[in-house]
Design a protein around this motif. Structure first.
Motif, PDB file in Angstrom:
ATOM      1  N   ASP A  38      34.714  51.000  36.501  1.00 27.16           N
ATOM      2  CA  ASP A  38      34.947  50.832  37.934  1.00 27.16           C
ATOM      3  C   ASP A  38      35.633  49.485  38.191  1.00 27.16           C
ATOM      4  OD1 ASP A  38      34.927  50.692  40.688  1.00 27.16           O
ATOM      5  OD2 ASP A  38      32.745  50.851  40.889  1.00 27.16           O
ATOM      6  N   PRO A  39      36.927  49.493  38.547  1.00 27.34           N
ATOM      7  CA  PRO A  39      37.627  48.222  38.760  1.00 27.34           C
ATOM      8  C   PRO A  39      37.054  47.399  39.916  1.00 27.34           C
ATOM      9  CG  PRO A  39      39.152  50.075  38.976  1.00 27.34           C
ATOM     10  CD  PRO A  39      37.808  50.633  38.687  1.00 27.34           C
ATOM     11  N   ARG A  40      36.571  48.069  40.955  1.00 27.02           N
ATOM     12  CA  ARG A  40      35.974  47.322  42.075  1.00 27.02           C
ATOM     13  C   ARG A  40      34.696  46.618  41.635  1.00 27.02           C
ATOM     14  NH1 ARG A  40      37.833  48.020  47.129  1.00 27.02           N
ATOM     15  NH2 ARG A  40      35.799  47.577  48.056  1.00 27.02           N
ATOM     16  N   ALA A  41      33.899  47.277  40.820  1.00 26.18           N
ATOM     17  CA  ALA A  41      32.681  46.641  40.305  1.00 26.18           C
ATOM     18  C   ALA A  41      33.031  45.473  39.397  1.00 26.18           C
ATOM     19  CB  ALA A  41      31.829  47.665  39.557  1.00 26.18           C
ATOM     20  N   ALA A  42      34.108  45.612  38.627  1.00 24.57           N
ATOM     21  CA  ALA A  42      34.541  44.522  37.753  1.00 24.57           C
ATOM     22  C   ALA A  42      34.971  43.317  38.578  1.00 24.57           C
ATOM     23  CB  ALA A  42      35.682  44.991  36.851  1.00 24.57           C
ATOM     24  N   ILE A  43      35.727  43.558  39.631  1.00 21.29           N
ATOM     25  CA  ILE A  43      36.157  42.458  40.505  1.00 21.29           C
ATOM     26  C   ILE A  43      34.956  41.826  41.177  1.00 21.29           C
ATOM     27  CG2 ILE A  43      37.454  41.897  42.604  1.00 21.29           C
ATOM     28  CD1 ILE A  43      39.475  44.079  41.702  1.00 21.29           C
ATOM     29  N   ARG A  44      34.021  42.648  41.644  1.00 18.50           N
ATOM     30  CA  ARG A  44      32.807  42.137  42.282  1.00 18.50           C
ATOM     31  C   ARG A  44      32.031  41.248  41.303  1.00 18.50           C
ATOM     32  NH1 ARG A  44      30.783  46.656  43.692  1.00 18.50           N
ATOM     33  NH2 ARG A  44      31.666  46.655  45.770  1.00 18.50           N
ATOM     34  N   ALA A  45      31.875  41.695  40.065  1.00 24.36           N
ATOM     35  CA  ALA A  45      31.145  40.922  39.061  1.00 24.36           C
ATOM     36  C   ALA A  45      31.845  39.592  38.775  1.00 24.36           C
ATOM     37  CB  ALA A  45      31.003  41.730  37.776  1.00 24.36           C
ATOM     38  N   LEU A  46      33.157  39.615  38.683  1.00 28.30           N
ATOM     39  CA  LEU A  46      33.898  38.384  38.439  1.00 28.30           C
ATOM     40  C   LEU A  46      33.795  37.418  39.614  1.00 28.30           C
ATOM     41  CD1 LEU A  46      37.035  39.890  36.688  1.00 28.30           C
ATOM     42  CD2 LEU A  46      35.188  38.589  35.624  1.00 28.30           C
ATOM     43  N   LEU A  47      33.828  37.946  40.836  1.00 30.21           N
ATOM     44  CA  LEU A  47      33.691  37.085  42.015  1.00 30.21           C
ATOM     45  C   LEU A  47      32.298  36.483  42.103  1.00 30.21           C
ATOM     46  CD1 LEU A  47      35.689  39.144  44.656  1.00 30.21           C
ATOM     47  CD2 LEU A  47      36.343  36.977  43.607  1.00 30.21           C
ATOM     48  N   ILE A  48      31.286  37.263  41.755  1.00 32.21           N
ATOM     49  CA  ILE A  48      29.918  36.728  41.743  1.00 32.21           C
ATOM     50  C   ILE A  48      29.807  35.625  40.699  1.00 32.21           C
ATOM     51  CG2 ILE A  48      27.517  37.289  41.155  1.00 32.21           C
ATOM     52  CD1 ILE A  48      28.051  40.048  42.497  1.00 32.21           C
ATOM     53  N   GLY A  49      30.384  35.860  39.520  1.00 35.43           N
ATOM     54  CA  GLY A  49      30.373  34.842  38.482  1.00 35.43           C
ATOM     55  C   GLY A  49      31.079  33.575  38.923  1.00 35.43           C
ATOM     56  N   GLN A  50      32.199  33.727  39.606  1.00 36.31           N
ATOM     57  CA  GLN A  50      32.941  32.571  40.098  1.00 36.31           C
ATOM     58  C   GLN A  50      32.114  31.805  41.135  1.00 36.31           C
ATOM     59  OE1 GLN A  50      36.737  33.425  41.860  1.00 36.31           O
ATOM     60  NE2 GLN A  50      37.085  31.314  42.448  1.00 36.31           N
ATOM     61  N   GLN A  51      31.455  32.505  42.038  1.00 32.81           N
ATOM     62  CA  GLN A  51      30.618  31.836  43.034  1.00 32.81           C
ATOM     63  C   GLN A  51      29.466  31.092  42.379  1.00 32.81           C
ATOM     64  OE1 GLN A  51      29.507  34.892  45.829  1.00 32.81           O
ATOM     65  NE2 GLN A  51      31.423  34.704  46.975  1.00 32.81           N
ATOM     66  N   PHE A  52      28.883  31.685  41.338  1.00 31.43           N
ATOM     67  CA  PHE A  52      27.814  31.017  40.610  1.00 31.43           C
ATOM     68  C   PHE A  52      28.327  29.720  39.992  1.00 31.43           C
ATOM     69  CE2 PHE A  52      25.711  30.194  36.555  1.00 31.43           C
ATOM     70  CZ  PHE A  52      24.402  30.025  36.987  1.00 31.43           C
ATOM     71  N   LEU A  53      29.505  29.767  39.351  1.00 31.34           N
ATOM     72  CA  LEU A  53      30.065  28.564  38.731  1.00 31.34           C
ATOM     73  C   LEU A  53      30.415  27.508  39.778  1.00 31.34           C
ATOM     74  CD1 LEU A  53      32.336  30.177  36.000  1.00 31.34           C
ATOM     75  CD2 LEU A  53      30.160  28.968  35.669  1.00 31.34           C
ATOM     76  N   GLU A  54      30.939  27.922  40.929  1.00 32.04           N
ATOM     77  CA  GLU A  54      31.252  26.970  41.994  1.00 32.04           C
ATOM     78  C   GLU A  54      29.985  26.306  42.527  1.00 32.04           C
ATOM     79  OE1 GLU A  54      33.555  29.134  44.860  1.00 32.04           O
ATOM     80  OE2 GLU A  54      35.356  29.091  43.618  1.00 32.04           O
ATOM     81  N   ALA A  55      28.910  27.076  42.649  1.00 32.12           N
ATOM     82  CA  ALA A  55      27.644  26.502  43.109  1.00 32.12           C
ATOM     83  C   ALA A  55      27.087  25.519  42.088  1.00 32.12           C
ATOM     84  CB  ALA A  55      26.631  27.612  43.382  1.00 32.12           C
ATOM     85  N   ALA A  56      27.200  25.844  40.810  1.00 30.94           N
ATOM     86  CA  ALA A  56      26.728  24.947  39.762  1.00 30.94           C
ATOM     87  C   ALA A  56      27.563  23.661  39.733  1.00 30.94           C
ATOM     88  CB  ALA A  56      26.794  25.642  38.406  1.00 30.94           C
ATOM     89  N   LEU A  57      28.869  23.777  39.936  1.00 31.54           N
ATOM     90  CA  LEU A  57      29.732  22.609  39.978  1.00 31.54           C
ATOM     91  C   LEU A  57      29.393  21.733  41.174  1.00 31.54           C
ATOM     92  CD1 LEU A  57      32.137  20.981  38.909  1.00 31.54           C
ATOM     93  CD2 LEU A  57      33.629  22.486  40.253  1.00 31.54           C
ATOM     94  N   GLU A  58      29.162  22.329  42.311  1.00 30.31           N
ATOM     95  CA  GLU A  58      28.807  21.568  43.507  1.00 30.31           C
ATOM     96  C   GLU A  58      27.486  20.834  43.301  1.00 30.31           C
ATOM     97  OE1 GLU A  58      29.189  19.727  47.010  1.00 30.31           O
ATOM     98  OE2 GLU A  58      30.713  20.956  46.041  1.00 30.31           O
ATOM     99  N   GLU A  59      26.532  21.496  42.664  1.00 30.28           N
ATOM    100  CA  GLU A  59      25.246  20.861  42.384  1.00 30.28           C
ATOM    101  C   GLU A  59      25.426  19.681  41.424  1.00 30.28           C
ATOM    102  OE1 GLU A  59      21.344  20.153  42.995  1.00 30.28           O
ATOM    103  OE2 GLU A  59      22.546  21.662  44.007  1.00 30.28           O
TER     104      GLU A  59
END
Length: 83
Positions: A38-59
């Motif tokens: 499912d390409p939409r699920a893949a994009i969703r998973a990548l966006l969630i991963g990116q948000q997690f990394l951005e939150a960790a960087l901000e912290e």
């Protein structure tokens, strides 16, 4: 999202080169396969991963002292007792 620097390397001779990301079609296929095709699920998973990394960087930015970020050691570390 910006992928290129605002200035050319000639304007910043000491600036390090941006890392080259070598993402192949096999890498893309692997992500899609991991999401059951499912390409939409893949994009969703990548966006969630990116948000997690951005939150960790901000912290991490919040935790780093301003002097350390500027490249100056803290004046308190010189006088602090060892141990």
């Amino acid at each position: 999202m910006q992928t290129k620097p605002d200035s050319t390397p000639e304007e910043q001779p000491d600036a390090p080169e941006a890392p080259a990301f070598d993402i192949t079609d096999a890498d893309i296929d692997e992500v899609i396969t991991a999401c059951s095709g499912d390409p939409r699920a893949a994009i969703r998973a990548l966006l969630i991963g990116q948000q997690f990394l951005e939150a960790a960087l901000e912290e991490a930015r919040k935790e780093a002292s301003w002097g350390y970020v500027r490249g100056r050691p803290s004046r308190w570390t010189k006088d602090a007792p060892e141990g």
